[in-house]
Design an enzyme around this catalytic site. Structure first.
Site, PDB file in Angstrom:
ATOM      1  CD  GLU A 141      -5.035  -0.231  -5.547  1.00 49.64           C
ATOM      2  OE1 GLU A 141      -4.926   0.443  -6.880  1.00 49.64           O
ATOM      3  OE2 GLU A 141      -4.789  -1.116  -5.337  1.00 49.64           O
TER       4      GLU A 141
ATOM      5  CB  ALA B 200      -1.103   1.896   5.162  1.00 46.16           C
TER       6      ALA B 200
ATOM      7  CG  PHE C  33      -2.317  -0.646  -1.798  1.00 46.55           C
ATOM      8  CD1 PHE C  33      -0.904  -0.745  -2.101  1.00 46.55           C
ATOM      9  CD2 PHE C  33      -2.984  -1.827  -1.448  1.00 46.55           C
ATOM     10  CE1 PHE C  33      -0.372  -1.998  -2.188  1.00 46.55           C
ATOM     11  CE2 PHE C  33      -2.490  -2.935  -1.650  1.00 46.55           C
ATOM     12  CZ  PHE C  33      -1.103  -3.207  -1.979  1.00 46.55           C
TER      13      PHE C  33
ATOM     14  CG  HIS D  63       3.035  -4.619   0.457  1.00 46.84           C
ATOM     15  ND1 HIS D  63       3.705  -4.555  -1.008  1.00 46.84           N
ATOM     16  CD2 HIS D  63       1.939  -5.223   0.084  1.00 46.84           C
ATOM     17  CE1 HIS D  63       2.874  -5.184  -1.834  1.00 46.84           C
ATOM     18  NE2 HIS D  63       1.780  -5.396  -1.180  1.00 46.84           N
TER      19      HIS D  63
END
Ligand SMILES: Cc1ncc(C[n+]2csc(CCOP(=O)(O)OP(=O)(O)O)c2C)c(N)n1
Lengths: 327, 325
Positions: free
Chosen positions: B61, B85, B87, B130
């Site tokens: 990422e 989001a 991440f 998450h």
């Protein structure tokens, strides 16, 4: 692809510019992270590039734009924090960027430049140009995740990127042997399926030769190369940092300064090639350039507070409120 | 040829795919990259566009967002799909230290026409790693533009505006809205301006400011309140940064009461910033204290019933408004 006579003199000119630029900084305003000792690696790599090739640099940022041929006055003014500086006095010593010469950023975040250089390579590939992108970094930076992430992506996509390590043996005070499970940085290329090459960073022509090969490989669409130039930093990590421990011996420093100075070594070679008169002319010219840059920097105006907001957005929207934080 | 003002019925997610398709057709420098992008709606784009403009990235990422930044600096207009989001934290170095700062630090030599798409996956039983809604973090970052569309038309129009904008833009899409359908403009040049809030319903007694997926709840709350004789004005802020404080302040000047609905964590939320702006700029107009309806300062649990209890609902907004009487 050896350097012709003009290019040899140009390489010497750029190495000397880096050296005298930084000596001027020491004399006038002790600042930042100096590249003295790295000139052969930097200039050898940059001389293998065209003006429209991309370069990302590091916190040790003065040598990279000079090596790429940037104009000296705005670089000097930037380090003095002036409005006429290449970054209008807003970037400073670790961030000397000159986009006219393809410099797209110098990252003070160690390892921050890997993705940017990789993205520039992606851009050249998608747009179908034959530009290359060269990423400078130190041995310490190779322990950041972005090193492996970015090189892997460039390898998978065969991007035109040259990853160029200025391995000066230390990250601040930490030697490579104490921070790398496998200290031969070029060998890390194996993990990504790309070539890894080690070269003597004090020999500008040797560096140029391997970098030129890597750049041609990149332009041919054959993907990235990892180059490790073995070099040495003569001065401290940063002039602002008082280092309380003896992490390297005086003997080692003296050896490099006296026997392995890339500028002195190259000067001797060029004299053997009967270029003394040209060298002396270049020496006078570079001294004059640096003096003029210092005068320009000193006499230039400070930036204005309003410059802060002028450089925030390309398309500013509703910035009035944001400015109120000032009052 | 399409008729002026003609629309087509699309879900929020379909509208996002349409926006990408139209922008990729319009400008060959627009590329899309991210992890398994086909899974997140881009499959149909592979039928139309050259694979060199559609990049499935390795799981990296920080670097692939940074690759987007580097590409944006050098002539492309990348859309980076950061899928979930949570991440964003991995990519925050490239978003905050690079994308947001490069223009400034180079004295305007560089621009970063980058779009980062990312989705808030709350209310989806994915547990704490998450389910984040981290947009306040990026509101606090100068140099970024931060968007949070609440309708399909806005998702399309704002994403298209973001692609055409020369600054780095982060869009927080709300998966709780993905399936909501709406009549969306067909015209490929209809944009929704960045930095303008929308008044979704006019009213006189209280202003309800809604952020992203709070909008359906705010609209239902306004219906409820109307049944009790309270006239609520609903503002959908659409752009988190820069914030359209003008629209909010003029509404509060009219109603004198303010409730802000925001699914981010309470402390340092977008609601907190709006409350502060209104207290500084329109204190005299306020008849009652400002109230925030937010997620509490606790992580999102796996258990679905517990999770649902954390977020903004119609009832919580109605209860907050009732406290202002
Ligand atoms: C992400 C990050 N961590 C730590 C630092 C502090 N720091 C600045 S330079 C440096 C050492 C870098 O070593 P190397 O990459 O070998 O480059 P060199 O300084 O030797 O040129 C460190 C730790 C930083 N600037 N950024």
């Amino acid at each position: 692809m050896a350097l012709d006579r003009e290019q040899q003199l140009e390489a010497f000119r750029r190495m000397l510019r880096i050296r005298l630029f930084e000596e001027a900084l020491i004399a006038h305003n002790p600042v930042g992270h100096l590249s003295i000792g790295h000139e052969g690696a930097i200039v050898g790599a940059c001389m293998a590039l065209r003006d429209d090739d991309y370069v990302t640099g590091t916190h040790r940022s003065h040598g990279h734009p000079i090596g790429k041929g940037a104009e000296i006055g705005p670089l000097m003014a930037e380090i003095f924090g002036k409005r006429t500086g290449i970054c209008k006095g807003l970037g400073g010593s670790m961030h000397l960027t000159d986009t006219k010469m393809g410099l797209i950023c110098e990252s003070a975040i160690v390892g921050g430049g890997f993705p940017l250089a990789t993205g520039a390579g992606l851009s050249a590939q998608v747009r179908g140009t034959d530009q290359a992108s060269l990423c400078f970094f130190g041995d310490g930076a190779t322990n950041q995740g972005t090193f492996g992430e970015s090189i892997n992506m460039a390898a998978v996509w065969k991007l035109p990127v040259v990853y160029f390590c200025e391995n000066n043996g230390y990250a601040v005070t930490t030697p490579v042997s104490m921070s790398h499970g496998q200290p031969d940085i070029a060998r890390r290329a194996d993990g990504f399926g790309i070539p890894g090459i080690t070269v003597d960073g004090q020999d500008v022509e040797a560096v140029h030769a391997v970098t030129a090969d890597a750049v041609m490989r990149a332009r041919r669409g054959e993907g990235p190369t990892l180059i490790e130039a073995r070099t040495y930093r003569f001065d401290e990590h940063s002039n602002r940092l008082a280092i309380p421990i003896e992490y390297r011996s005086q003997e080692e420093i003296d050896h490099y300064r006296n026997e392995r100075d890339p500028v002195a070594l190259y000067r001797a070679i060029l004299i053997q090639r009967d270029l003394l008169a040209d060298i002396e002319a270049i020496e006078a010219e570079v001294r004059e350039t640096i003096d003029a840059a210092v005068t320009f920097a000193k006499e230039s105006p400070e930036p204005e507070t309003s410059d802060l907001w002028d450089n925030m957005y390309a398309n500013p929207i509703g910035l009035d409120r944001a400015m109120e934080g000032q009052s | 040829m399409t008729l002026a003002n003609s629309t087509t019925r699309l879900s929020y997610l379909q509208a996002i795919v349409e926006a990408q398709r139209e922008e990729m057709r319009r400008d060959e420098n627009v590329i899309l990259m991210g992890e398994d992008i086909a899974v997140y709606g881009a499959q149909s784009l592979f039928d139309e566009f050259d694979a060199s403009r559609l990049r499935n990235t390795p799981i990296s990422e920080n670097s692939f967002v940074g690759v987007g930044v580097g590409a944006a600096l050098t002539g492309l207009r990348p859309i980076v799909d950061l899928t979930i989001a949570s991440f964003c934290y991995l990519a925050s170095d490239q978003l905050i230290n690079q994308a947001a700062k490069l223009r400034f630090m180079t004295g305007g030599q560089l621009s970063v026409p980058l779009v980062v798409r990312t989705s808030t996956f709350y209310n989806n039983r994915t547990a704490a790693q998450h389910a984040d809604r981290p947009y306040p973090l990026f509101m606090n970052t100068p140099g970024l533009k931060v968007l949070a569309p609440a309708t399909a038309s806005d998702a399309k129009g704002l994403l298209k505006a973001a692609v055409r904008d020369d600054d780095p833009v982060v869009i927080f899409e709300d998966i709780n809205l993905w399936n909501k359908k709406e009549d969306v403009p067909v015209d490929a040049d209809v944009l929704v301006p960045i930095g303008k809030a929308a008044v979704r319903r006019e009213g006189n007694d209280v202003t309800i400011v809604s952020i992203a997926g709070c909008l359906p709840h705010a609209m239902k709350a306004a219906d409820d309140l109307a049944g009790r004789g309270i006239s609520a004005e609903v503002i959908d802020i659409r752009t988190i940064a820069p914030l359209d404080s003008t629209t909010i302040l003029s509404s509060v000047a009219k109603t004198g009461r303010l409730v802000i609905a925001d699914n981010s964590h309470r402390v340092g939320s977008v609601a907190s910033e709006i409350a502060a702006v209104v207290c500084e700029e329109a204190f005299d107009a306020l008849k009652r204290p400002v109230r925030r309806v937010t997620a509490p300062q606790v992580h999102v649990p796996y258990n679905g019933a517990l999770e649902k209890g954390l977020f903004v609902t119609r009832d919580k907004i109605v209860a907050a408004v009732e406290k202002l009487n």
